[in-house]
Write an enzyme that holds these catalytic residues in place. Structure first.
Site, PDB file in Angstrom:
ATOM      1  N   HIS A  87      -0.856   4.545   7.070  1.00  0.00           N
ATOM      2  CA  HIS A  87      -0.242   5.187   5.911  1.00  0.00           C
ATOM      3  C   HIS A  87      -0.034   6.674   6.167  1.00  0.00           C
ATOM      4  CE1 HIS A  87      -2.867   1.800   4.597  1.00  0.00           C
ATOM      5  NE2 HIS A  87      -1.729   1.426   4.052  1.00  0.00           N
ATOM      6  N   SER A 108       0.802  -1.228   0.000  1.00  0.00           N
ATOM      7  CA  SER A 108       0.000   0.000   0.000  1.00  0.00           C
ATOM      8  C   SER A 108       0.832   1.274   0.000  1.00  0.00           C
ATOM      9  CB  SER A 108      -0.923   0.015   1.219  1.00  0.00           C
ATOM     10  OG  SER A 108      -0.175  -0.122   2.420  1.00  0.00           O
ATOM     11  N   ASP A 133      -4.018   7.720   8.089  1.00  0.00           N
ATOM     12  CA  ASP A 133      -5.040   6.859   8.696  1.00  0.00           C
ATOM     13  C   ASP A 133      -4.489   5.968   9.808  1.00  0.00           C
ATOM     14  OD1 ASP A 133      -3.554   5.035   7.289  1.00  0.00           O
ATOM     15  OD2 ASP A 133      -5.128   4.502   5.859  1.00  0.00           O
TER      16      ASP A 133
END
Length: 374
Positions: A343, A39, A340
């Site tokens: 990240h 991610s 978040d």
């Protein structure tokens, strides 16, 4: 210490470009980017594959808030790979699963939630991985399939890759996150660091054997500084924290991984002396960001808080991730390092990318700028 600026075309291109990206500079040595990872680098593959579970909200606001477009990036905006592309005057790298994408300037194979090791490795240890996990073995197969569809011969593929920058991650973080978040001890997780490192380096070897000559292998972040870890492994013992209010043991683990990865990268470098193989120190680049947060424009009182979350000391709840009902988003993500809890924000990624390029958080210790000039 050589910096990642050594990869880029000329000193005049070391300032980030914020205009709409165009085709790469005609005579620039690097004309494409190929990326693997999770991610930290995924620009939309998981979204097109089907984002579920904790990743379900990434296809809608507030994800993409700053760039006014929820693209599947796990942030409010752009990622480090995007800033690398912009710095090279290349288009943003499209995800492999994007139908009709223009892959002339590279392909992004990274998928959010992915691991370096195959899911079967974790299944044998009763560690659950996401159903959508696309580990390095799958991403490498995508890479080979793409080459086979665009090259008429291995020689042509090799020539194509001579002008490509290969980003081998960040990858491996989820191998550890999945284990830690499910209660596996640090000592137990430490036992499979050698397998993770070996998988990353062997994947790099496969890409080199296909013709790549310019690779970046990133290390892991200081996970003990992340809101997710600070929340889930909170301790009432002050001695468990360092001067940055990060968890010592988890940062020590990240450093252990990075030390092993650097050593393995050096061995690979010795086996391929004609290949430029850079280790990108994401750990120290992040610590540079953390230690200089106020000077860099971040809110010094929020360096360990998520911009988007469900409250609490660090504004993080693993059961109530950003974007779900009951969560809220800060008014100005540019003041936050964490987006978040897992990240980073676009502003933090931009600062880290700039630090990696300009501040010298890369190895080896020699200047190779002339090899990369336009």
């Amino acid at each position: 210490m050589a910096s990642l600026a050594s990869f880029f075309c000329s000193l005049s291109m070391m300032i980030f470009l914020f205009a709409a990206p165009g085709r790469g500079t005609k005579n620039c040595f690097i004309d494409s980017i190929y990326s693997f990872g999770d991610s930290i680098a995924d620009t939309g593959n998981l979204l097109r594959q089907g984002a579920v579970g904790m990743f379900a909200p990434i296809g809608r606001f507030p994800y993409g808030k700053t760039m006014n477009n929820a693209t599947g990036r796990c942030s409010d905006g752009l990622l480090m790979i995007d800033y690398f592309a912009l710095n090279l005057n290349l288009p943003l790298v499209d995800p492999y699963l994007l139908e009709g994408a223009d892959f002339r300037s590279g392909v992004n194979f990274a998928v959010a939630g992915s691991t370096a090791l195959d899911s079967s490795f974790f299944l044998q240890r009763s560690i659950v991985t996401p159903v959508a996990n696309k580990p390095l073995s799958v991403q490498l197969q995508w890479f080979k399939t793409h080459l086979n569809s665009t090259c008429s011969s291995p020689t042509e593929c090799s020539r194509k890759l001579e002008h490509a920058l290969i980003l081998m991650g960040e990858i491996g973080g989820n191998d550890y996150n999945n284990a830690f978040f499910q209660g596996t001890s640090i000592d137990s997780v430490k036992s499979f660091v050698p397998q993770v490192v070996d998988r990353i380096v062997s994947a790099a070897k496969e890409v080199i054997d296909a013709g790549a000559v310019q690779l970046v292998i990133p290390g892991n972040f200081p996970i003990g500084c992340m809101p997710s870890y600070l929340t889930m492994f909170y301790s009432s013992n002050p001695s468990d924290y360092d001067d940055n209010n990060c968890l010592k043991d988890y940062n020590s683990f990240a450093m252990y991984h990075n030390q092993q990865l650097q050593a393995a990268t050096e061995k690979l470098r010795q086996s391929y002396p004609k290949v430029t193989l850079m280790y990108a120190d994401y750990y120290q680049a992040f610590m540079y960001l953390l230690n200089n947060a106020a000077k860099l424009g971040f809110d010094k009182d929020s360096v360990h808080e998520a911009c988007c979350g469900a409250g609490g000391t660090y504004n993080f709840d693993i059961k109530l991730m950003c974007g779900l009902p009951g969560t809220s988003t800060c008014s100005d993500p540019t003041k936050y390092i964490s987006w978040d809890g897992i990240h980073l924000t676009q502003e933090a990624y931009k600062t880290m990318a700039q630090a990696l390029i300009m501040q010298g958080f890369a190895f080896p210790n020699h200047n190779i700028h002339n090899q990369w000039k336009c």
